[in-house]
Design a protein around this motif. Structure first.
Motif, short mmCIF file in Angstrom:
data_model
loop_
_atom_site.label_atom_id
_atom_site.label_comp_id
_atom_site.label_asym_id
_atom_site.label_seq_id
_atom_site.Cartn_x
_atom_site.Cartn_y
_atom_site.Cartn_z
N MET A 124 23.16 29.00 27.27
CA MET A 124 22.13 30.03 27.11
C MET A 124 20.84 29.58 26.52
SD MET A 124 24.09 32.86 25.10
CE MET A 124 23.08 34.18 25.13
N THR A 125 20.66 28.21 26.43
CA THR A 125 19.38 27.64 26.09
C THR A 125 18.96 26.37 26.80
OG1 THR A 125 18.38 26.72 24.12
CG2 THR A 125 20.48 26.15 24.25
N ASP A 126 17.73 26.30 26.99
CA ASP A 126 17.38 24.96 27.89
C ASP A 126 16.88 23.94 26.76
OD1 ASP A 126 15.11 26.19 26.99
OD2 ASP A 126 14.08 26.37 28.91
N LYS B 24 38.45 29.63 20.44
CA LYS B 24 37.45 30.61 20.46
C LYS B 24 36.17 30.03 20.21
CE LYS B 24 40.19 33.80 18.65
NZ LYS B 24 40.58 35.22 17.96
N ALA B 25 35.93 29.31 19.07
CA ALA B 25 34.63 28.89 18.66
C ALA B 25 34.12 27.92 19.87
CB ALA B 25 34.79 27.98 17.32
N ARG B 26 35.14 26.93 20.27
CA ARG B 26 34.83 26.08 21.42
C ARG B 26 33.93 26.62 22.42
NH1 ARG B 26 36.44 25.99 25.90
NH2 ARG B 26 38.20 26.73 25.65
N ALA B 27 34.71 27.74 22.91
CA ALA B 27 33.95 28.75 24.03
C ALA B 27 32.78 29.21 23.75
CB ALA B 27 35.16 29.76 24.46
N THR B 28 32.63 29.84 22.59
CA THR B 28 31.31 30.53 22.15
C THR B 28 30.38 29.24 22.15
OG1 THR B 28 32.64 31.95 20.84
CG2 THR B 28 30.13 31.56 20.21
N TYR B 29 30.52 27.82 21.56
CA TYR B 29 29.70 26.79 21.49
C TYR B 29 29.30 26.73 23.04
CZ TYR B 29 29.68 26.21 16.43
OH TYR B 29 29.51 26.41 15.34
N ASP C 241 12.66 29.91 18.72
CA ASP C 241 13.40 30.58 19.74
C ASP C 241 14.14 31.73 18.98
OD1 ASP C 241 14.89 31.81 21.88
OD2 ASP C 241 15.52 29.78 22.79
N VAL C 242 13.60 32.69 18.63
CA VAL C 242 14.19 33.73 17.93
C VAL C 242 15.34 34.24 18.45
CG1 VAL C 242 13.84 35.66 16.56
CG2 VAL C 242 11.99 34.09 16.65
N ARG C 243 15.44 34.59 19.99
CA ARG C 243 16.61 35.07 20.67
C ARG C 243 17.77 34.29 20.52
NH1 ARG C 243 18.79 33.64 25.49
NH2 ARG C 243 17.45 31.51 25.34
N MET C 244 17.53 32.70 20.57
CA MET C 244 18.66 32.01 20.24
C MET C 244 19.32 31.88 18.85
SD MET C 244 20.31 30.26 22.40
CE MET C 244 22.03 29.32 22.22
N ALA C 245 18.25 32.03 17.93
CA ALA C 245 18.81 32.26 16.54
C ALA C 245 19.36 33.39 16.38
CB ALA C 245 17.38 32.23 15.80
N ARG C 246 19.42 34.37 16.89
CA ARG C 246 20.24 35.68 16.87
C ARG C 246 21.44 35.54 17.46
NH1 ARG C 246 19.56 41.35 19.68
NH2 ARG C 246 21.26 42.28 18.80
N TYR C 247 21.53 34.70 18.33
CA TYR C 247 22.81 34.37 19.10
C TYR C 247 23.76 33.35 18.47
CZ TYR C 247 20.69 36.49 23.30
OH TYR C 247 19.97 37.27 24.37
N GLN D 178 20.73 21.87 22.35
CA GLN D 178 22.02 21.54 22.87
C GLN D 178 22.74 20.34 22.47
OE1 GLN D 178 20.76 21.08 27.13
NE2 GLN D 178 21.14 23.22 27.43
N ASP D 179 22.18 19.36 22.10
CA ASP D 179 22.80 18.25 21.33
C ASP D 179 23.85 18.70 20.28
OD1 ASP D 179 23.32 15.09 21.15
OD2 ASP D 179 22.00 15.34 19.29
N SER D 180 22.94 19.39 19.22
CA SER D 180 23.82 19.70 17.85
C SER D 180 24.87 20.64 18.37
CB SER D 180 22.65 20.38 17.13
OG SER D 180 21.83 19.43 16.43
N LEU D 181 24.68 21.53 19.48
CA LEU D 181 25.73 22.62 19.76
C LEU D 181 27.05 21.67 20.52
CD1 LEU D 181 23.52 25.65 21.14
CD2 LEU D 181 25.05 25.45 18.93
N LYS D 182 26.57 20.90 21.30
CA LYS D 182 27.68 20.10 21.83
C LYS D 182 28.56 19.21 20.80
CE LYS D 182 25.32 19.30 26.11
NZ LYS D 182 24.63 18.49 27.21
N PHE D 183 27.73 18.44 19.83
CA PHE D 183 28.45 18.23 18.89
C PHE D 183 29.49 19.22 18.14
CE2 PHE D 183 29.31 17.66 14.15
CZ PHE D 183 29.81 16.27 13.92
N LEU D 184 29.03 20.22 17.80
CA LEU D 184 29.98 21.15 17.26
C LEU D 184 30.99 21.63 18.08
CD1 LEU D 184 27.37 23.64 15.16
CD2 LEU D 184 28.97 22.04 14.33
N ARG D 185 30.75 21.77 19.31
CA ARG D 185 31.86 22.04 20.30
C ARG D 185 32.88 20.91 20.43
NH1 ARG D 185 29.96 21.60 26.12
NH2 ARG D 185 30.29 19.28 25.27
#
Length: 189
Positions: A148-150, A137-142, A18-24, A155-162
């Motif tokens: 933005m992804t299905d 701000k980082a929490r909000a971005t995460y 998912d190149v679009r998500m990589a860019r984000y 999502q699991d890794s992003l939730k950990f970071l959030r």
């Protein structure tokens, strides 16, 4: 100071290219509120902070470097099988033309990382409030990236970071309270 374990702080899995998500995700790699800016900000600020809370800045800075490694891994996994056409379609053509699939510290719009992202006032309480804002701000971005992804694996890794950003904000708030209480103590000489 550091002992490097050859594993990520939390497993990073992606379900698809998912190149679009990589860019984000590049926003969290080299953006103003990303992991590199946070790690460098806290590492730098620790030299002007009282001993009572210096460890908090050192610990969180170190963890932010681990998060940077996770983000880099996500971007790599999301783009490793991408064709040149897919990279171009997602807006990563200029990056490919300069670096192939190599990562570069830039935000999602392609703006290179700059030291102006790193705030340090030299006033411990002002700096800690800056750090709380950075974590929020980082929490909000995460959260927005999660939205933005299905890809449930991503999502699991992003939730950990959030969640780690929330913990960092709490630790910085505790540090502010420690410094305020210390400042308000009656001193007798």
């Amino acid at each position: 100071m550091w002992i490097y374990e050859k594993k990520l702080q939390y497993p990073v899995r992606v379900g698809k290219c998912d190149v679009r998500m990589a860019r984000y995700l590049m926003e969290q790699y080299g953006g103003a509120d990303g992991e590199l800016a946070a790690a460098l900000r806290y590492m730098n600020q620790r030299y002007a902070i009282p001993d009572k809370v210096i460890g908090v800045l050192t610990d969180i800075s170190t963890e932010e470097f681990a998060h940077l490694e996770m983000i880099a891994t996500m971007i790599y996994k999301l783009t490793k099988d991408a064709s040149v056409q897919e990279l171009e379609a997602a807006g990563l053509g200029p990056n490919y033309a300069q670096r192939d699939h190599a990562l570069f510290y830039q935000n999602s719009a392609g703006v290179p990382f700059t030291a102006s992202y790193i705030q340090a006032k030299g006033d411990p309480i002002a700096d800690l409030y800056e750090d709380i804002a950075a974590e929020e701000k980082a929490r909000a971005t995460y959260q927005w990236l999660i939205d933005m992804t299905d890809d449930v694996d991503l999502q699991d890794s992003l939730k950990f970071l959030r969640e780690r950003e929330i913990i960092h904000a709490i630790r910085f708030k505790e540090s502010v309270q420690i410094l305020i209480e210390e400042k308000d103590k009656k001193r007798v000489f």
